[in-house]
Design a protein around this motif. Sequence first.
Motif, PDB file in Angstrom:
ATOM      1  N   ALA A   1       0.819  -1.209   0.000  1.00  0.00           N
ATOM      2  CA  ALA A   1       0.000   0.000   0.000  1.00  0.00           C
ATOM      3  C   ALA A   1       0.854   1.261   0.000  1.00  0.00           C
ATOM      4  N   ALA A   2       2.058   1.178   0.555  1.00  0.00           N
ATOM      5  CA  ALA A   2       2.940   2.354   0.569  1.00  0.00           C
ATOM      6  C   ALA A   2       3.320   2.759  -0.857  1.00  0.00           C
ATOM      7  N   GLY A   3       3.612   1.799  -1.702  1.00  0.00           N
ATOM      8  CA  GLY A   3       3.923   2.100  -3.098  1.00  0.00           C
ATOM      9  C   GLY A   3       2.719   2.650  -3.844  1.00  0.00           C
ATOM     10  N   LEU A   4       1.559   2.089  -3.538  1.00  0.00           N
ATOM     11  CA  LEU A   4       0.338   2.591  -4.173  1.00  0.00           C
ATOM     12  C   LEU A   4       0.009   4.007  -3.712  1.00  0.00           C
ATOM     13  N   LEU A   5       0.313   4.293  -2.460  1.00  0.00           N
ATOM     14  CA  LEU A   5       0.108   5.652  -1.950  1.00  0.00           C
ATOM     15  C   LEU A   5       1.005   6.645  -2.677  1.00  0.00           C
ATOM     16  N   LEU A   6       2.233   6.248  -2.955  1.00  0.00           N
ATOM     17  CA  LEU A   6       3.135   7.125  -3.719  1.00  0.00           C
ATOM     18  C   LEU A   6       2.616   7.361  -5.134  1.00  0.00           C
ATOM     19  N   ALA A   7       2.089   6.317  -5.760  1.00  0.00           N
ATOM     20  CA  ALA A   7       1.527   6.476  -7.102  1.00  0.00           C
ATOM     21  C   ALA A   7       0.326   7.413  -7.063  1.00  0.00           C
ATOM     22  N   ALA A   8      -0.519   7.286  -6.041  1.00  0.00           N
ATOM     23  CA  ALA A   8      -1.682   8.163  -5.906  1.00  0.00           C
ATOM     24  C   ALA A   8      -1.245   9.611  -5.673  1.00  0.00           C
ATOM     25  N   LEU A   9      -0.263   9.800  -4.828  1.00  0.00           N
ATOM     26  CA  LEU A   9       0.239  11.150  -4.556  1.00  0.00           C
ATOM     27  C   LEU A   9       0.827  11.780  -5.809  1.00  0.00           C
ATOM     28  N   PHE A  10       1.585  11.026  -6.562  1.00  0.00           N
ATOM     29  CA  PHE A  10       2.163  11.532  -7.807  1.00  0.00           C
ATOM     30  C   PHE A  10       1.059  11.932  -8.792  1.00  0.00           C
ATOM     31  N   GLN A  11       0.012  11.137  -8.891  1.00  0.00           N
ATOM     32  CA  GLN A  11      -1.104  11.438  -9.792  1.00  0.00           C
ATOM     33  C   GLN A  11      -1.818  12.721  -9.365  1.00  0.00           C
ATOM     34  N   VAL A  12      -2.065  12.853  -8.069  1.00  0.00           N
ATOM     35  CA  VAL A  12      -2.794  14.030  -7.567  1.00  0.00           C
ATOM     36  C   VAL A  12      -1.968  15.305  -7.751  1.00  0.00           C
ATOM     37  N   ILE A  13      -0.666  15.188  -7.668  1.00  0.00           N
ATOM     38  CA  ILE A  13       0.190  16.378  -7.819  1.00  0.00           C
ATOM     39  C   ILE A  13       0.370  16.753  -9.289  1.00  0.00           C
ATOM     40  N   THR A  14       0.594  15.779 -10.163  1.00  0.00           N
ATOM     41  CA  THR A  14       0.961  16.103 -11.538  1.00  0.00           C
ATOM     42  C   THR A  14      -0.220  16.377 -12.459  1.00  0.00           C
ATOM     43  N   ALA A  15      -1.340  15.703 -12.291  1.00  0.00           N
ATOM     44  CA  ALA A  15      -2.463  15.865 -13.227  1.00  0.00           C
ATOM     45  C   ALA A  15      -3.006  17.301 -13.277  1.00  0.00           C
ATOM     46  N   PRO A  16      -3.260  17.958 -12.146  1.00  0.00           N
ATOM     47  CA  PRO A  16      -3.755  19.341 -12.237  1.00  0.00           C
ATOM     48  C   PRO A  16      -2.740  20.319 -12.822  1.00  0.00           C
ATOM     49  N   VAL A  17      -1.470  20.107 -12.514  1.00  0.00           N
ATOM     50  CA  VAL A  17      -0.434  21.008 -13.032  1.00  0.00           C
ATOM     51  C   VAL A  17      -0.332  20.887 -14.547  1.00  0.00           C
ATOM     52  N   LEU A  18      -0.286  19.657 -15.050  1.00  0.00           N
ATOM     53  CA  LEU A  18      -0.208  19.454 -16.495  1.00  0.00           C
ATOM     54  C   LEU A  18      -1.467  19.945 -17.195  1.00  0.00           C
ATOM     55  N   SER A  19      -2.610  19.739 -16.578  1.00  0.00           N
ATOM     56  CA  SER A  19      -3.862  20.220 -17.155  1.00  0.00           C
ATOM     57  C   SER A  19      -3.852  21.746 -17.274  1.00  0.00           C
ATOM     58  N   GLN A  20      -3.358  22.408 -16.250  1.00  0.00           N
ATOM     59  CA  GLN A  20      -3.269  23.872 -16.271  1.00  0.00           C
ATOM     60  C   GLN A  20      -2.324  24.347 -17.369  1.00  0.00           C
ATOM     61  N   LEU A  21      -1.188  23.690 -17.518  1.00  0.00           N
ATOM     62  CA  LEU A  21      -0.232  24.074 -18.563  1.00  0.00           C
ATOM     63  C   LEU A  21      -0.811  23.852 -19.957  1.00  0.00           C
ATOM     64  N   PHE A  22      -1.404  22.681 -20.184  1.00  0.00           N
ATOM     65  CA  PHE A  22      -1.999  22.400 -21.489  1.00  0.00           C
ATOM     66  C   PHE A  22      -3.159  23.337 -21.780  1.00  0.00           C
ATOM     67  N   GLY A  23      -3.947  23.657 -20.765  1.00  0.00           N
ATOM     68  CA  GLY A  23      -5.059  24.593 -20.951  1.00  0.00           C
ATOM     69  C   GLY A  23      -4.581  25.981 -21.341  1.00  0.00           C
ATOM     70  N   GLY A  24      -3.489  26.425 -20.717  1.00  0.00           N
ATOM     71  CA  GLY A  24      -2.931  27.733 -21.068  1.00  0.00           C
ATOM     72  C   GLY A  24      -2.414  27.774 -22.498  1.00  0.00           C
ATOM     73  N   VAL A  25      -1.752  26.714 -22.898  1.00  0.00           N
ATOM     74  CA  VAL A  25      -1.252  26.640 -24.277  1.00  0.00           C
ATOM     75  C   VAL A  25      -2.420  26.597 -25.259  1.00  0.00           C
ATOM     76  N   ALA A  26      -3.434  25.805 -24.947  1.00  0.00           N
ATOM     77  CA  ALA A  26      -4.609  25.712 -25.825  1.00  0.00           C
ATOM     78  C   ALA A  26      -5.310  27.060 -25.935  1.00  0.00           C
ATOM     79  N   TYR A  27      -5.362  27.797 -24.843  1.00  0.00           N
ATOM     80  CA  TYR A  27      -5.991  29.122 -24.872  1.00  0.00           C
ATOM     81  C   TYR A  27      -5.207  30.061 -25.781  1.00  0.00           C
ATOM     82  N   HIS A  28      -3.907  30.059 -25.648  1.00  0.00           N
ATOM     83  CA  HIS A  28      -3.089  31.002 -26.420  1.00  0.00           C
ATOM     84  C   HIS A  28      -3.040  30.682 -27.913  1.00  0.00           C
ATOM     85  N   ILE A  29      -3.177  29.409 -28.278  1.00  0.00           N
ATOM     86  CA  ILE A  29      -3.172  29.087 -29.709  1.00  0.00           C
ATOM     87  C   ILE A  29      -4.590  29.073 -30.292  1.00  0.00           C
ATOM     88  N   GLY A  30      -5.583  29.310 -29.440  1.00  0.00           N
ATOM     89  CA  GLY A  30      -6.957  29.411 -29.928  1.00  0.00           C
ATOM     90  C   GLY A  30      -7.652  28.083 -30.142  1.00  0.00           C
TER      91      GLY A  30
END
Length: 113
Positions: free
Chosen positions: A63-92
Amino acid sequence: MIVLDVLTAVSMLSGAVFCVLGGIGLVRFPDVPSRLQAATKPQTVGLLLVLLGSALQVGPSGAAGLLLAALFQVITAPVLSQLFGGVAYHIGAREESTVVIDDLAERLGTPRD
């Protein structure tokens, strides 16, 4: 033991349903920002539920390894979504007919086309 198996099954099936609904939204939504919603929120919740179901079965050491995978997902998904959204906005890459209020254009001082 039966209760643990039932909780595992419910958690994993719920996670799978979230992932399928996110995949359907990814295909059906019209533009990049709305597809990012479908790609991040339900997929993250779905993965967390599947990892929870797995953690209920593997014990504390696994479960400790699975917790690390969950933590990594929760941290990276919103950040990448925000970056991709900003790029998509700027290119129209958005459906203009679905935009009701464009707060970012007002904030950047750019007129809306």
